[in-house]
Scaffold this active site. Structure first.
Site, short mmCIF file in Angstrom:
data_model
loop_
_atom_site.label_atom_id
_atom_site.label_comp_id
_atom_site.label_asym_id
_atom_site.label_seq_id
_atom_site.Cartn_x
_atom_site.Cartn_y
_atom_site.Cartn_z
N TYR A 158 2.29 9.16 -0.26
CA TYR A 158 1.20 9.30 0.58
C TYR A 158 1.12 10.76 1.23
O TYR A 158 -0.16 11.64 1.10
CB TYR A 158 1.21 8.25 1.72
CG TYR A 158 -0.12 7.75 2.21
CD1 TYR A 158 -1.28 7.38 1.41
CD2 TYR A 158 -0.22 8.19 3.69
CE1 TYR A 158 -2.39 6.91 2.32
CE2 TYR A 158 -1.34 7.96 4.42
CZ TYR A 158 -2.50 7.53 3.86
OH TYR A 158 -3.78 7.25 4.49
P1 NAD Z 1 -7.98 -0.29 2.98
O1 NAD Z 1 -7.03 -0.71 2.12
O2 NAD Z 1 -8.35 -1.34 3.85
O3 NAD Z 1 -9.36 0.01 1.93
C1 NAD Z 1 -9.28 0.92 0.62
C2 NAD Z 1 -10.50 0.70 0.00
O4 NAD Z 1 -10.26 1.80 -1.39
C3 NAD Z 1 -10.91 -0.55 -0.49
O5 NAD Z 1 -12.25 -0.49 -0.54
C4 NAD Z 1 -10.25 -0.59 -1.90
O6 NAD Z 1 -10.76 -1.41 -2.60
C5 NAD Z 1 -10.44 0.88 -2.29
N1 NAD Z 1 -9.73 1.18 -3.46
C6 NAD Z 1 -8.25 1.42 -3.39
N2 NAD Z 1 -7.96 1.66 -4.80
C7 NAD Z 1 -9.03 1.93 -5.36
C8 NAD Z 1 -9.43 2.70 -6.55
N3 NAD Z 1 -8.23 3.01 -7.55
N4 NAD Z 1 -10.55 2.97 -7.17
C9 NAD Z 1 -11.50 2.61 -6.14
N5 NAD Z 1 -11.44 1.99 -5.02
C10 NAD Z 1 -10.24 1.82 -4.65
O7 NAD Z 1 -7.61 1.09 3.59
P2 NAD Z 1 -8.20 1.55 4.50
O8 NAD Z 1 -7.47 1.62 5.88
O9 NAD Z 1 -9.81 1.23 4.91
O10 NAD Z 1 -8.45 3.36 4.28
C11 NAD Z 1 -9.40 4.02 3.80
C12 NAD Z 1 -8.91 5.45 3.77
O11 NAD Z 1 -8.70 5.95 4.87
C13 NAD Z 1 -8.02 5.65 2.69
O12 NAD Z 1 -8.21 6.88 1.96
C14 NAD Z 1 -6.69 5.91 3.50
O13 NAD Z 1 -5.53 6.74 2.97
C15 NAD Z 1 -7.33 6.45 4.81
N6 NAD Z 1 -6.56 6.44 6.05
C16 NAD Z 1 -6.54 4.98 6.94
C17 NAD Z 1 -5.64 4.86 7.85
C18 NAD Z 1 -5.57 3.53 8.55
O14 NAD Z 1 -4.82 3.63 9.51
N7 NAD Z 1 -6.12 2.60 8.14
C19 NAD Z 1 -5.21 6.21 8.42
C20 NAD Z 1 -5.49 7.31 7.84
C21 NAD Z 1 -6.10 7.19 6.66
#
Ligand code: NAD
Length: 308
Positions: A158
């Site tokens: 990651y």
């Molecule tokens: P989540 O797991 O709740 O949602 C992820 C989304 O991405 C979902 O809609 C899933 O279906 C989609 N997805 C995953 N793999 C995929 C693929 N191969 N093709 C198409 N869609 C795909 O995660 P989140 O927390 O909502 O994260 C969203 C973004 O924010 C991500 O890039 C994550 O790395 C980033 N992020 C999240 C956090 C946190 O604390 N939640 C912190 C920093 C960054």
């Protein structure tokens, strides 16, 4: 607060989590939407909720790590709406096993890079080409606080993928700067979503994360949404290649906030951390040794006390 009337916004990973929050907020602000993720049912439900807010919504399933899917989704969305003004590169996966780098398997590493970095590149390239031809656009890449440094949570795939995505943001921001396409990053700290809920809520890691965050709390999806919408909007017209951290001060603190320093106790009548924050770790021994402050500064040295 934001006006996206007449704009078309493509959001990847829009079926749940932050992507769903972004979709609803952009619909509230008047945008039309192209939503994509792998699962049609979940995506359709988000699409319906956005249509109920008045948005024209195209729902296209696809996997961001499959180049042909990305080409198809962008083509179908642009055909349906006539243009794409904003891309939010949000889809991402993480790995919560906490495996040390020396034991990390190649398959998981490659999967994370394929989705979090290569998938974001495919979308940036396809939408970017369309935006360049169309005279402009704005791309927001969702990176992470883990993109800009090391950490103790053992997520080598990651960290590597998000670091790459942040550097790609700088590169694209420069390459397309004089052709009307802005490319920026939003780097969230910890936000409770489906991705992080098992660790943050079920395991209680939210207390530990709060303890190492200057604001002493995890973030809200709405707080990330606000940053994304700002960078996507014309209000950010002179901003490109920037990383907007939405992390409660974590990155600025460089990890120094986990245990409040002893001088907070010496100066208790003028508190430096005016909250009821309780450190999670037992205090180290030197805390007891220094409880009264530094001898000679906060109380007399033993020999001075004897001559008084
Ligand atoms: P989540 O797991 O709740 O949602 C992820 C989304 O991405 C979902 O809609 C899933 O279906 C989609 N997805 C995953 N793999 C995929 C693929 N191969 N093709 C198409 N869609 C795909 O995660 P989140 O927390 O909502 O994260 C969203 C973004 O924010 C991500 O890039 C994550 O790395 C980033 N992020 C999240 C956090 C946190 O604390 N939640 C912190 C920093 C960054």
């Amino acid at each position: 607060m934001f006006d996206f009337n007449g704009k078309t916004v493509l959001i990847t990973g829009a079926s749940y989590g932050l992507g769903e929050a972004f979709a609803l907020a952009f619909a509230d602000a008047g945008a039309n939407l192209i939503l994509t993720a792998r699962s049609g049912d979940l995506l359709e439900a988000v699409g319906e909720a956005c249509r109920a807010k008045g948005a024209k919504v195209t729902v296209e399933t696809g996997d961001v790590s499959i180049e042909a899917d990305v080409v198809r989704v962008v083509k179908a969305g642009a055909a349906e709406h006539g243009k794409i003004d904003v891309l939010v590169n949000n889809a991402g996966i993480a790995d919560l096993r906490g495996l040390a780098a020396e034991h990390f398997d190649a398959e998981t590493f490659n999967n994370i890079v394929a989705v979090d970095l290569t998938g974001a590149f495919y979308y940036a390239r396809e939408c970017g080409r369309h935006m360049l031809q169309n005279g402009g656009g704005s791309i927001v890449n969702i990176t992470s606080i883990m993109a800009s440094g090391g950490n103790e949570v053992n997520v080598i795939g990651y960290s590597a993928a998000k670091g790459g995505l942040l550097n790609m943001t700088y590169q694209l921001g420069c390459e397309w700067a004089d052709r009307g396409v802005r490319v920026n990053a939003v780097s969230p700290g910890f936000i409770v979503t489906e991705m992080t809920r098992p660790a943050l809520e079920a395991m209680g890691m939210d207390k530990w994360i709060s303890s190492r965050t200057p604001m002493r709390r995890v973030g809200e999806a709405q707080e990330v949404t606000n940053a994304v919408m700002f960078l996507a909007s014309d209000l950010a017209s002179y901003i490109t290649g920037a990383d907007l951290l939405v992390d409660g001060g974590t990155n600025a603190s460089r990890g120094t906030f986990q245990i409040p320093p002893i001088h907070h106790e010496w100066n208790a009548d003028t508190p430096m951390v005016p909250t009821d924050y309780e450190p999670v770790a037992p205090r180290p021994d030197w805390y007891q040794a220094l409880e009264g402050g530094i001898p000679g500064i906060h109380y007399p040295l033993p020999e001075e006390a004897a001559t008084e």
